[in-house]
Design an enzyme around this catalytic site. Structure first.
Site, short mmCIF file in Angstrom:
data_model
loop_
_atom_site.label_atom_id
_atom_site.label_comp_id
_atom_site.label_asym_id
_atom_site.label_seq_id
_atom_site.Cartn_x
_atom_site.Cartn_y
_atom_site.Cartn_z
N ALA A 1 -10.44 9.26 -52.04
CA ALA A 1 -10.71 8.03 -51.27
C ALA A 1 -9.40 7.81 -50.50
O ALA A 1 -8.44 7.26 -51.03
CB ALA A 1 -11.04 6.86 -52.18
N PRO A 2 -9.33 8.30 -49.27
CA PRO A 2 -8.05 8.53 -48.59
C PRO A 2 -7.30 7.28 -48.13
O PRO A 2 -7.20 6.98 -46.95
CB PRO A 2 -8.45 9.40 -47.40
CG PRO A 2 -9.86 8.99 -47.12
CD PRO A 2 -10.47 8.69 -48.45
N CYS A 3 -6.69 6.58 -49.08
CA CYS A 3 -5.89 5.40 -48.76
C CYS A 3 -4.66 5.76 -47.94
O CYS A 3 -4.10 4.90 -47.25
CB CYS A 3 -5.50 4.65 -50.02
SG CYS A 3 -4.75 5.65 -51.30
N HIS A 4 -4.26 7.04 -47.95
CA HIS A 4 -3.12 7.46 -47.14
C HIS A 4 -3.43 7.37 -45.64
O HIS A 4 -2.53 7.35 -44.83
CB HIS A 4 -2.67 8.88 -47.51
CG HIS A 4 -3.70 9.93 -47.28
ND1 HIS A 4 -4.71 10.19 -48.19
CD2 HIS A 4 -3.91 10.78 -46.24
CE1 HIS A 4 -5.47 11.16 -47.73
NE2 HIS A 4 -5.01 11.54 -46.54
#
Length: 163
Positions: A127-130
């Site tokens: 879940a690409p919070c970056h």
């Protein structure tokens, strides 16, 4: 019951945590205690969810995977889970602002709450919070550290040819 395994990566060893229902967390080497609250985690390298997560993350770091197909079982409030689901909609090698995520979940005034939920995202990378940045495009806080965030964004841009 929760199970864990360790995955070496270019940004340090990642701790993968799963239940029988899916991937629960991906933890950073220096993750702040309590950022993701987990209890009674048993080492188990042969768990099928952990094995699938390790394989897909290895492919991601090798530049041969741009998305993930894993059962997910993050633990959080309904609002947090809405934010985390919205993260998965950010296309590979692109970024979005906290305000854009707030709009995407139908809560346009919840920018700060989105930031807080993003900071507690237990499924980093998957879940690409970056891919979430400040409204001016600046890199903002990241559980894995700003160097890891920069690495992930650069890795995705290089993999996609978006340099």
């Amino acid at each position: 019951m929760l199970f864990r395994s360790l995955l070496p990566s270019p940004i340090g060893p990642l701790t993968l945590v799963a239940s029988d229902n899916g991937l629960v967390a991906i933890l950073w080497p220096d993750d702040a205690p309590g950022r993701v609250r987990l209890a009674d985690v048993t080492p188990r390298d042969d768990h099928p969810v952990l094995a699938a997560a390790a394989e897909q993350l290895t492919e991601y770091f090798a530049g041969t995977r741009t998305g993930f197909d894993l059962p997910l079982a993050p633990r959080g409030t309904p609002f947090q889970r809405d934010v985390w689901l919205a993260l998965a909609d950010i296309p590979f090698a692109e970024t979005r602002s906290y305000a854009q995520i707030a709009h995407a979940i139908g809560r346009p005034t919840a920018t700060r709450a989105v930031g807080a939920a993003n900071g507690r995202n237990p499924l980093s990378i998957v879940a690409p919070c970056h891919r979430v940045v400040g409204s001016n495009g600046a890199l903002t806080g990241f559980a894995g550290g700003l160097a890891a965030k920069r690495f992930l964004l650069d890795h995705e841009r290089h993999t996609s040819g978006a340099w």
